[in-house]
Design a protein around this motif. Structure first.
Motif, PDB file in Angstrom:
ATOM      1  N   THR A   1       0.882  -1.172   0.000  1.00 17.77           N
ATOM      2  CA  THR A   1       0.000   0.000   0.000  1.00 17.77           C
ATOM      3  C   THR A   1       0.919   1.221   0.000  1.00 17.77           C
ATOM      4  N   LEU A   2       0.546   2.227  -0.786  1.00 15.15           N
ATOM      5  CA  LEU A   2       1.419   3.393  -0.959  1.00 15.15           C
ATOM      6  C   LEU A   2       0.925   4.563  -0.139  1.00 15.15           C
ATOM      7  N   ARG A   3       1.836   5.228   0.541  1.00  9.87           N
ATOM      8  CA  ARG A   3       1.441   6.447   1.253  1.00  9.87           C
ATOM      9  C   ARG A   3       0.966   7.485   0.224  1.00  9.87           C
ATOM     10  N   THR A   4      -0.161   8.086   0.525  1.00  5.32           N
ATOM     11  CA  THR A   4      -0.721   9.091  -0.382  1.00  5.32           C
ATOM     12  C   THR A   4       0.270  10.239  -0.570  1.00  5.32           C
ATOM     13  N   ARG A   5       0.434  10.644  -1.820  1.00 11.99           N
ATOM     14  CA  ARG A   5       1.290  11.754  -2.238  1.00 11.99           C
ATOM     15  C   ARG A   5       2.786  11.458  -2.102  1.00 11.99           C
ATOM     16  N   ALA A   6       3.142  10.216  -1.804  1.00 13.00           N
ATOM     17  CA  ALA A   6       4.568   9.886  -1.773  1.00 13.00           C
ATOM     18  C   ALA A   6       5.079   9.645  -3.195  1.00 13.00           C
ATOM     19  N   PHE A   7       4.179   9.323  -4.115  1.00  9.71           N
ATOM     20  CA  PHE A   7       4.559   9.059  -5.505  1.00  9.71           C
ATOM     21  C   PHE A   7       3.811  10.044  -6.414  1.00  9.71           C
ATOM     22  N   ASP A   8       4.455  10.398  -7.526  1.00 11.89           N
ATOM     23  CA  ASP A   8       3.849  11.406  -8.416  1.00 11.89           C
ATOM     24  C   ASP A   8       2.580  10.888  -9.068  1.00 11.89           C
ATOM     25  N   LYS A   9       1.637  11.796  -9.217  1.00  7.43           N
ATOM     26  CA  LYS A   9       0.430  11.454  -9.978  1.00  7.43           C
ATOM     27  C   LYS A   9       0.720  11.772 -11.445  1.00  7.43           C
ATOM     28  N   PRO A  10       0.549  10.791 -12.336  1.00  6.15           N
ATOM     29  CA  PRO A  10       0.860  11.066 -13.744  1.00  6.15           C
ATOM     30  C   PRO A  10      -0.205  11.956 -14.376  1.00  6.15           C
ATOM     31  N   GLU A  11       0.128  12.506 -15.522  1.00  9.99           N
ATOM     32  CA  GLU A  11      -0.867  13.261 -16.299  1.00  9.99           C
ATOM     33  C   GLU A  11      -1.615  12.275 -17.191  1.00  9.99           C
ATOM     34  N   PRO A  12      -2.953  12.373 -17.265  1.00 15.61           N
ATOM     35  CA  PRO A  12      -3.669  11.469 -18.173  1.00 15.61           C
ATOM     36  C   PRO A  12      -3.402  11.857 -19.631  1.00 15.61           C
ATOM     37  N   ASP A  13      -3.449  10.879 -20.493  1.00 16.51           N
ATOM     38  CA  ASP A  13      -3.248  11.125 -21.920  1.00 16.51           C
ATOM     39  C   ASP A  13      -4.560  10.753 -22.616  1.00 16.51           C
ATOM     40  N   ALA A  14      -5.295  11.803 -23.035  1.00 18.05           N
ATOM     41  CA  ALA A  14      -6.651  11.590 -23.571  1.00 18.05           C
ATOM     42  C   ALA A  14      -6.645  10.773 -24.860  1.00 18.05           C
ATOM     43  N   SER A  15      -5.476  10.659 -25.503  1.00 12.24           N
ATOM     44  CA  SER A  15      -5.447   9.900 -26.758  1.00 12.24           C
ATOM     45  C   SER A  15      -5.412   8.385 -26.496  1.00 12.24           C
ATOM     46  N   LYS A  16      -5.194   8.008 -25.252  1.00 16.29           N
ATOM     47  CA  LYS A  16      -5.097   6.570 -24.954  1.00 16.29           C
ATOM     48  C   LYS A  16      -6.468   5.992 -24.633  1.00 16.29           C
ATOM     49  N   SER A  17      -6.707   4.808 -25.106  1.00 14.07           N
ATOM     50  CA  SER A  17      -7.990   4.139 -24.800  1.00 14.07           C
ATOM     51  C   SER A  17      -7.764   2.627 -24.849  1.00 14.07           C
ATOM     52  N   GLY A  18      -8.796   1.884 -24.557  1.00 13.20           N
ATOM     53  CA  GLY A  18      -8.667   0.432 -24.592  1.00 13.20           C
ATOM     54  C   GLY A  18     -10.009  -0.208 -24.266  1.00 13.20           C
ATOM     55  N   THR A  19     -10.032  -1.492 -24.303  1.00 13.17           N
ATOM     56  CA  THR A  19     -11.269  -2.208 -23.981  1.00 13.17           C
ATOM     57  C   THR A  19     -11.055  -2.974 -22.688  1.00 13.17           C
ATOM     58  N   ALA A  20     -11.907  -2.687 -21.733  1.00  8.09           N
ATOM     59  CA  ALA A  20     -11.763  -3.336 -20.434  1.00  8.09           C
ATOM     60  C   ALA A  20     -12.201  -4.798 -20.512  1.00  8.09           C
ATOM     61  N   THR A  21     -11.577  -5.623 -19.697  1.00  6.51           N
ATOM     62  CA  THR A  21     -11.966  -7.032 -19.593  1.00  6.51           C
ATOM     63  C   THR A  21     -12.967  -7.167 -18.452  1.00  6.51           C
ATOM     64  N   HIS A  22     -14.164  -7.634 -18.767  1.00  6.81           N
ATOM     65  CA  HIS A  22     -15.174  -7.790 -17.710  1.00  6.81           C
ATOM     66  C   HIS A  22     -14.945  -9.102 -16.983  1.00  6.81           C
ATOM     67  N   LEU A  23     -14.879  -9.007 -15.667  1.00  7.94           N
ATOM     68  CA  LEU A  23     -14.686 -10.215 -14.862  1.00  7.94           C
ATOM     69  C   LEU A  23     -16.048 -10.832 -14.569  1.00  7.94           C
ATOM     70  N   ASP A  24     -16.096 -12.114 -14.783  1.00  4.94           N
ATOM     71  CA  ASP A  24     -17.350 -12.818 -14.506  1.00  4.94           C
ATOM     72  C   ASP A  24     -17.236 -13.387 -13.089  1.00  4.94           C
ATOM     73  N   VAL A  25     -17.638 -12.576 -12.118  1.00  3.37           N
ATOM     74  CA  VAL A  25     -17.430 -13.031 -10.730  1.00  3.37           C
ATOM     75  C   VAL A  25     -18.763 -13.383 -10.072  1.00  3.37           C
ATOM     76  N   LYS A  26     -18.684 -14.363  -9.217  1.00  2.00           N
ATOM     77  CA  LYS A  26     -19.878 -14.762  -8.457  1.00  2.00           C
ATOM     78  C   LYS A  26     -19.862 -13.979  -7.151  1.00  2.00           C
ATOM     79  N   ILE A  27     -20.969 -13.329  -6.869  1.00  2.00           N
ATOM     80  CA  ILE A  27     -21.018 -12.516  -5.653  1.00  2.00           C
ATOM     81  C   ILE A  27     -22.048 -13.100  -4.698  1.00  2.00           C
ATOM     82  N   ASP A  28     -21.551 -13.467  -3.516  1.00  2.00           N
ATOM     83  CA  ASP A  28     -22.445 -14.025  -2.506  1.00  2.00           C
ATOM     84  C   ASP A  28     -22.815 -12.898  -1.539  1.00  2.00           C
ATOM     85  N   SER A  29     -23.744 -12.064  -1.982  1.00  2.00           N
ATOM     86  CA  SER A  29     -24.091 -10.873  -1.214  1.00  2.00           C
ATOM     87  C   SER A  29     -24.676 -11.228   0.149  1.00  2.00           C
ATOM     88  N   ALA A  30     -25.457 -12.309   0.183  1.00  2.00           N
ATOM     89  CA  ALA A  30     -26.134 -12.680   1.431  1.00  2.00           C
ATOM     90  C   ALA A  30     -25.117 -13.057   2.523  1.00  2.00           C
TER      91      ALA A  30
END
Ligand SMILES: Cc1cc2nc3c(=O)[nH]c(=O)nc-3n(C[C@H](O)[C@H](O)[C@H](O)COP(=O)(O)OP(=O)(O)OC[C@H]3O[C@@H](n4cnc5c(N)ncnc54)[C@H](O)[C@@H]3O)c2cc1C
Length: 347
Positions: free
Chosen positions: A156-185
């Motif tokens: 776990t990283l201490r907040t603000r100990a590492f630089d926050k990068p700048e986002p690059d709006a030209s970058k994109s991708g397709t997320a992988t959806h995880l098929d997870v079983k959720i036992d909410s009860a």
């Protein structure tokens, strides 16, 4: 060699904590150096937008689990999904931001995956086979180097100990959806209600913090209204002191911090407490007003880049840690200081 790095993106109802991007930025740097891959893990409900942002912040892959049961912070359910994602992706390294939620889940993931966790890390060295993490110990007096001998290595990283990068709006991708079983009860936690607090700058993410210690209530020249008893008069005086702190914080776009003495005396809520039993912060600028500099307070702020102390006692320990010190009464110093800074920043 760290080939696969999985970063848990902490967010509240789709709004990412800035420290999540710091964690992803670090993972991207390690991946670039080691020829590996930085992947982001996002759990929630309707969090597609975050997946797009994760690509912009440099994630090579994004794993997404969306389900109404993942909307609120219910650690048992989230930990199950994190375990399933880790077993599928098989990362060598998992990074969590040190938010309250991130810290909780990192510990649970370490138990579930039968590995160790290195917490509150301020530096990472990734040459060779293993990650070497640095974390402050003994209230920040010593730095410990840690290694985790099992995989995945979790940090776990201490907040603000590492630089926050700048986002690059030209970058994109397709997320992988995880098929997870959720036992909410089976989850023991139920979220009954969420009350939003009045907005303000978050202490953990703030680049500037103005903190009030017990000195906020110690204003000899201020007379409390006559109808207040002694305890109420003290609180009233503290409120006037914190109003001065808030004014300076507003001018600087800063968050307001407090010592434990201020919190214990009921001057301000616990949310604002900095220190060993409060929040650990690393702002660019930390202005301590009427704070003595006890070791437990220092444990939460000594990694601030620039510390300014205002204290009427020239021998107050805080001055040994401050880059700049003003010896004097904070109630007299803060109003003109605030006006000067306001004028300076305006023009
Ligand atoms: C297990 C444990 C955990 C703790 N965790 C924390 C923690 O997380 N955070 C924390 O802060 N403390 C923590 N403490 C408490 C800590 O030891 C100190 O008691 C506390 O930090 C003192 O707060 P303070 O500096 O506001 O008050 P004090 O020590 O009373 O100092 C007040 C300072 O204000 C100055 N002052 C007074 N009037 C003025 C004025 N008008 N103008 C300018 N200066 C003035 C005084 O000279 C003095 O230096 C912890 C203690 C223990 C035992």
């Amino acid at each position: 060699m760290t080939n696969k790095i999985l970063v848990y993106l902490d967010h509240f109802h789709g709004k990412a904590q800035p420290s999540s991007w710091e964690a992803l930025g670090l993972a991207v740097r390690i991946a670039a150096d080691t020829g590996g891959e930085a992947a982001a893990l996002i759990l929630g409900d309707n969090v597609q937008e975050l997946a797009g942002l994760a690509f912009q912040y440099g994630a090579g892959q994004v794993f997404l689990a969306e389900n109404p049961d993942l909307k609120d912070f219910r650690p048992e359910i989230l930990a199950d999904v994190i375990k399933a994602a880790a077993e599928e992706y098989q990362p060598e390294l998992m990074i969590f931001p040190t938010t309250t939620r991130g810290r909780t889940l990192a510990g649970m993931a370490a138990v579930d995956l039968d590995t160790g966790v290195m917490v509150d890390v301020i530096d990472l060295d990734w040459e060779g086979e293993q990650i070497r993490a640095t974390r402050p110990i003994y209230a920040g007096k010593l730095l410990a180097k840690l290694q985790c001998s099992s995989t995945p290595q979790i940090v776990t990283l201490r907040t603000r100990a590492f630089d926050k990068p700048e986002p690059d709006a030209s970058k994109s991708g397709t997320a992988t959806h995880l098929d997870v079983k959720i036992d909410s009860a089976a989850a023991q936690t139920k979220v009954l209600d969420i009350q939003e607090k009045a907005s303000g700058v978050s202490l953990s993410d703030a680049s500037v913090i103005v903190t009030g210690g017990r000195g906020v209530a110690l204003n000899a020249k201020l007379e409390a209204p006559a109808d207040l008893d002694e305890a109420a008069a003290e609180i009233w005086k503290a409120q006037q002191g914190f109003a001065l702190i808030q004014k300076l914080a507003d001018v600087l776009g800063a968050a307001v911090g407090a010592s434990r003495a201020s919190v214990d005396a009921g001057y301000i809520e616990y949310d604002h407490q900095v220190g060993q039993t409060g929040k650990v912060v690393s702002p660019d600028l930390y202005i301590a007003c009427g704070v003595s500099g006890a070791i437990q307070h220092l444990a939460g702020m000594r990694s601030s880049k620039v510390i300014v102390a205002i204290n009427k006692d020239p021998d107050a320990p805080i001055f040994s840690f401050a880059r700049f010190g003003i010896v004097g009464d904070m109630h007299e110093i803060l109003p003109p200081l605030t006006e000067e800074l306001k004028a300076y920043l305006a023009g």
